[in-house]
Write a protein that holds these residues in place. Structure first.
Motif, PDB file in Angstrom:
ATOM      1  N   GLU A  44      10.899  16.017   6.375  1.00 55.74           N
ATOM      2  CA  GLU A  44       9.823  15.665   5.451  1.00 55.74           C
ATOM      3  C   GLU A  44       9.092  14.409   5.920  1.00 55.74           C
ATOM      4  OE1 GLU A  44      11.687  15.240   1.666  1.00 55.74           O
ATOM      5  OE2 GLU A  44      12.018  17.391   1.408  1.00 55.74           O
ATOM      6  N   HIS A  45       9.851  13.435   6.428  1.00 56.86           N
ATOM      7  CA  HIS A  45       9.239  12.198   6.922  1.00 56.86           C
ATOM      8  C   HIS A  45       8.335  12.483   8.123  1.00 56.86           C
ATOM      9  CE1 HIS A  45       8.768   7.915   7.585  1.00 56.86           C
ATOM     10  NE2 HIS A  45       9.155   8.064   8.846  1.00 56.86           N
ATOM     11  N   LEU A  46       8.783  13.322   9.046  1.00 58.46           N
ATOM     12  CA  LEU A  46       7.966  13.665  10.213  1.00 58.46           C
ATOM     13  C   LEU A  46       6.700  14.406   9.790  1.00 58.46           C
ATOM     14  CD1 LEU A  46      10.668  14.762  12.818  1.00 58.46           C
ATOM     15  CD2 LEU A  46       9.266  12.701  12.841  1.00 58.46           C
ATOM     16  N   GLU A  47       6.787  15.271   8.812  1.00 59.89           N
ATOM     17  CA  GLU A  47       5.607  15.981   8.325  1.00 59.89           C
ATOM     18  C   GLU A  47       4.641  15.024   7.644  1.00 59.89           C
ATOM     19  OE1 GLU A  47       7.063  19.079   5.838  1.00 59.89           O
ATOM     20  OE2 GLU A  47       7.836  20.264   7.518  1.00 59.89           O
ATOM     21  N   ALA A  48       5.169  14.050   6.895  1.00 60.79           N
ATOM     22  CA  ALA A  48       4.313  13.072   6.219  1.00 60.79           C
ATOM     23  C   ALA A  48       3.591  12.184   7.227  1.00 60.79           C
ATOM     24  CB  ALA A  48       5.136  12.221   5.267  1.00 60.79           C
ATOM     25  N   LEU A  49       4.244  11.844   8.326  1.00 62.63           N
ATOM     26  CA  LEU A  49       3.607  11.024   9.358  1.00 62.63           C
ATOM     27  C   LEU A  49       2.518  11.792  10.092  1.00 62.63           C
ATOM     28  CD1 LEU A  49       6.591   9.094  10.985  1.00 62.63           C
ATOM     29  CD2 LEU A  49       4.808   8.182   9.505  1.00 62.63           C
ATOM     30  N   SER A  50       2.702  13.079  10.259  1.00 62.09           N
ATOM     31  CA  SER A  50       1.706  13.855  10.995  1.00 62.09           C
ATOM     32  C   SER A  50       0.439  14.057  10.176  1.00 62.09           C
ATOM     33  CB  SER A  50       2.290  15.205  11.423  1.00 62.09           C
ATOM     34  OG  SER A  50       2.565  15.991  10.276  1.00 62.09           O
ATOM     35  N   VAL A  51       0.537  14.049   8.853  1.00 63.76           N
ATOM     36  CA  VAL A  51      -0.628  14.210   7.991  1.00 63.76           C
ATOM     37  C   VAL A  51      -1.057  12.816   7.545  1.00 63.76           C
ATOM     38  CG1 VAL A  51      -1.506  15.202   5.857  1.00 63.76           C
ATOM     39  CG2 VAL A  51       0.194  16.445   7.192  1.00 63.76           C
ATOM     40  N   LYS A  52      -2.123  12.292   8.176  1.00 64.75           N
ATOM     41  CA  LYS A  52      -2.617  10.956   7.843  1.00 64.75           C
ATOM     42  C   LYS A  52      -3.798  11.095   6.896  1.00 64.75           C
ATOM     43  CE  LYS A  52      -1.215   8.775  12.131  1.00 64.75           C
ATOM     44  NZ  LYS A  52      -1.625   8.043  13.303  1.00 64.75           N
ATOM     45  N   PRO A  53      -3.868  10.234   5.889  1.00 59.28           N
ATOM     46  CA  PRO A  53      -5.029  10.308   4.996  1.00 59.28           C
ATOM     47  C   PRO A  53      -6.280   9.816   5.720  1.00 59.28           C
ATOM     48  CG  PRO A  53      -3.657   8.445   4.417  1.00 59.28           C
ATOM     49  CD  PRO A  53      -2.921   9.229   5.479  1.00 59.28           C
ATOM     50  N   LYS A  54      -7.406  10.435   5.417  1.00 62.48           N
ATOM     51  CA  LYS A  54      -8.660  10.062   6.056  1.00 62.48           C
ATOM     52  C   LYS A  54      -9.193   8.790   5.417  1.00 62.48           C
ATOM     53  CE  LYS A  54     -13.151  11.892   7.291  1.00 62.48           C
ATOM     54  NZ  LYS A  54     -14.082  13.005   7.170  1.00 62.48           N
ATOM     55  N   LYS A  55      -9.548   7.793   6.256  1.00 66.15           N
ATOM     56  CA  LYS A  55     -10.075   6.533   5.756  1.00 66.15           C
ATOM     57  C   LYS A  55     -11.559   6.704   5.467  1.00 66.15           C
ATOM     58  CE  LYS A  55      -6.805   3.619   8.192  1.00 66.15           C
ATOM     59  NZ  LYS A  55      -6.612   2.550   9.156  1.00 66.15           N
ATOM     60  N   SER A  56     -11.979   6.121   4.371  1.00 64.32           N
ATOM     61  CA  SER A  56     -13.382   6.252   4.003  1.00 64.32           C
ATOM     62  C   SER A  56     -14.242   5.276   4.813  1.00 64.32           C
ATOM     63  CB  SER A  56     -13.569   5.986   2.511  1.00 64.32           C
ATOM     64  OG  SER A  56     -13.286   4.633   2.224  1.00 64.32           O
ATOM     65  N   PHE A  57     -15.496   5.653   4.987  1.00 61.06           N
ATOM     66  CA  PHE A  57     -16.431   4.823   5.746  1.00 61.06           C
ATOM     67  C   PHE A  57     -16.696   3.508   5.023  1.00 61.06           C
ATOM     68  CE2 PHE A  57     -20.798   3.468   6.694  1.00 61.06           C
ATOM     69  CZ  PHE A  57     -20.659   3.238   8.048  1.00 61.06           C
ATOM     70  N   ALA A  58     -16.771   3.549   3.702  1.00 60.32           N
ATOM     71  CA  ALA A  58     -17.040   2.332   2.928  1.00 60.32           C
ATOM     72  C   ALA A  58     -15.914   1.316   3.112  1.00 60.32           C
ATOM     73  CB  ALA A  58     -17.203   2.682   1.452  1.00 60.32           C
ATOM     74  N   ARG A  59     -14.692   1.803   3.119  1.00 62.05           N
ATOM     75  CA  ARG A  59     -13.558   0.888   3.305  1.00 62.05           C
ATOM     76  C   ARG A  59     -13.592   0.261   4.700  1.00 62.05           C
ATOM     77  NH1 ARG A  59      -7.240   2.010   1.921  1.00 62.05           N
ATOM     78  NH2 ARG A  59      -6.475   0.071   2.794  1.00 62.05           N
ATOM     79  N   GLN A  60     -13.929   1.027   5.704  1.00 63.27           N
ATOM     80  CA  GLN A  60     -14.030   0.483   7.059  1.00 63.27           C
ATOM     81  C   GLN A  60     -15.150  -0.538   7.153  1.00 63.27           C
ATOM     82  OE1 GLN A  60     -14.492   3.898   9.585  1.00 63.27           O
ATOM     83  NE2 GLN A  60     -12.298   4.262   9.732  1.00 63.27           N
ATOM     84  N   ALA A  61     -16.286  -0.277   6.503  1.00 66.08           N
ATOM     85  CA  ALA A  61     -17.413  -1.204   6.546  1.00 66.08           C
ATOM     86  C   ALA A  61     -17.069  -2.512   5.839  1.00 66.08           C
ATOM     87  CB  ALA A  61     -18.643  -0.557   5.902  1.00 66.08           C
ATOM     88  N   ILE A  62     -16.393  -2.425   4.702  1.00 66.45           N
ATOM     89  CA  ILE A  62     -15.995  -3.638   3.980  1.00 66.45           C
ATOM     90  C   ILE A  62     -15.004  -4.454   4.796  1.00 66.45           C
ATOM     91  CG2 ILE A  62     -14.745  -4.452   1.935  1.00 66.45           C
ATOM     92  CD1 ILE A  62     -16.041  -2.094   0.409  1.00 66.45           C
ATOM     93  N   THR A  63     -14.052  -3.789   5.417  1.00 64.84           N
ATOM     94  CA  THR A  63     -13.078  -4.493   6.257  1.00 64.84           C
ATOM     95  C   THR A  63     -13.758  -5.180   7.432  1.00 64.84           C
ATOM     96  OG1 THR A  63     -11.423  -2.824   5.674  1.00 64.84           O
ATOM     97  CG2 THR A  63     -10.951  -4.210   7.587  1.00 64.84           C
ATOM     98  N   PHE A  64     -14.708  -4.508   8.040  1.00 65.93           N
ATOM     99  CA  PHE A  64     -15.444  -5.098   9.163  1.00 65.93           C
ATOM    100  C   PHE A  64     -16.249  -6.314   8.712  1.00 65.93           C
ATOM    101  CE2 PHE A  64     -19.143  -5.203  12.049  1.00 65.93           C
ATOM    102  CZ  PHE A  64     -18.470  -5.403  13.238  1.00 65.93           C
ATOM    103  N   ALA A  65     -16.887  -6.210   7.551  1.00 70.53           N
ATOM    104  CA  ALA A  65     -17.689  -7.332   7.036  1.00 70.53           C
ATOM    105  C   ALA A  65     -16.808  -8.534   6.729  1.00 70.53           C
ATOM    106  CB  ALA A  65     -18.451  -6.892   5.784  1.00 70.53           C
TER     107      ALA A  65
END
Length: 147
Positions: A44-65
């Motif tokens: 179950e742990h290996l399956e959970a690691l293989s499925v990564k949640p998609k990061k939103s563009f807004a979150r990436q932009a805020i982190t970059f700012a």
């Protein structure tokens, strides 16, 4: 019992009398309940690691700012300090500043430049008084000797 040469010839390996090679038989013991639970959890742990949640563009932009804030502060501070050094050095090295320090009471009057290409005219500074040569004491002319 006498043997003939034909009887002493070794038999071919494919014959029925040759010994068979050993076979490896795996020995598997049945897993107990704890081992099965650990294996399930690891899967179950290996399956959970293989499925990564998609990061939103807004979150990436805020982190970059947010990450740019300290970089911008450092860069701006560097530019401001360089400009301050240039400004201070231009104040101290300008000819007006040196003239004001030496003689602040006299205004500086400049003659308009003459329009003669290729000719440089060096004019004496009008603020400096010329030094007069030392005066020689003149002796009265010698009169001719009287008889």
């Amino acid at each position: 019992m006498t043997h003939t040469s034909e009887e002493r010839v070794p038999q071919a390996p494919g014959s029925d009398d040759a010994p068979q090679s050993a076979q490896i038989i795996p020995f598997e013991r049945p897993q107990n309940e704890l081992q099965r639970a650990v294996q399930r959890r690891a899967q179950e742990h290996l399956e959970a690691l293989s499925v990564k949640p998609k990061k939103s563009f807004a979150r990436q932009a805020i982190t970059f700012a947010i990450a740019l804030i300290p970089v911008g502060i450092i860069f701006t501070g560097f530019v401001v300090s360089v400009q301050a050094v240039r400004f201070i050095s231009s104040l101290y090295l300008s000819p007006q500043a040196t003239a004001n320090v030496e003689q602040p009471a006299q205004p500086v009057v400049e003659d308009p430049p003459q329009q003669q290409p290729g000719v440089v005219m060096l004019l004496p500074d009008k603020t400096i008084q010329p030094i007069k040569p030392a005066e020689k004491k003149e002796e009265p002319p010698k009169s001719p000797p009287t008889p």
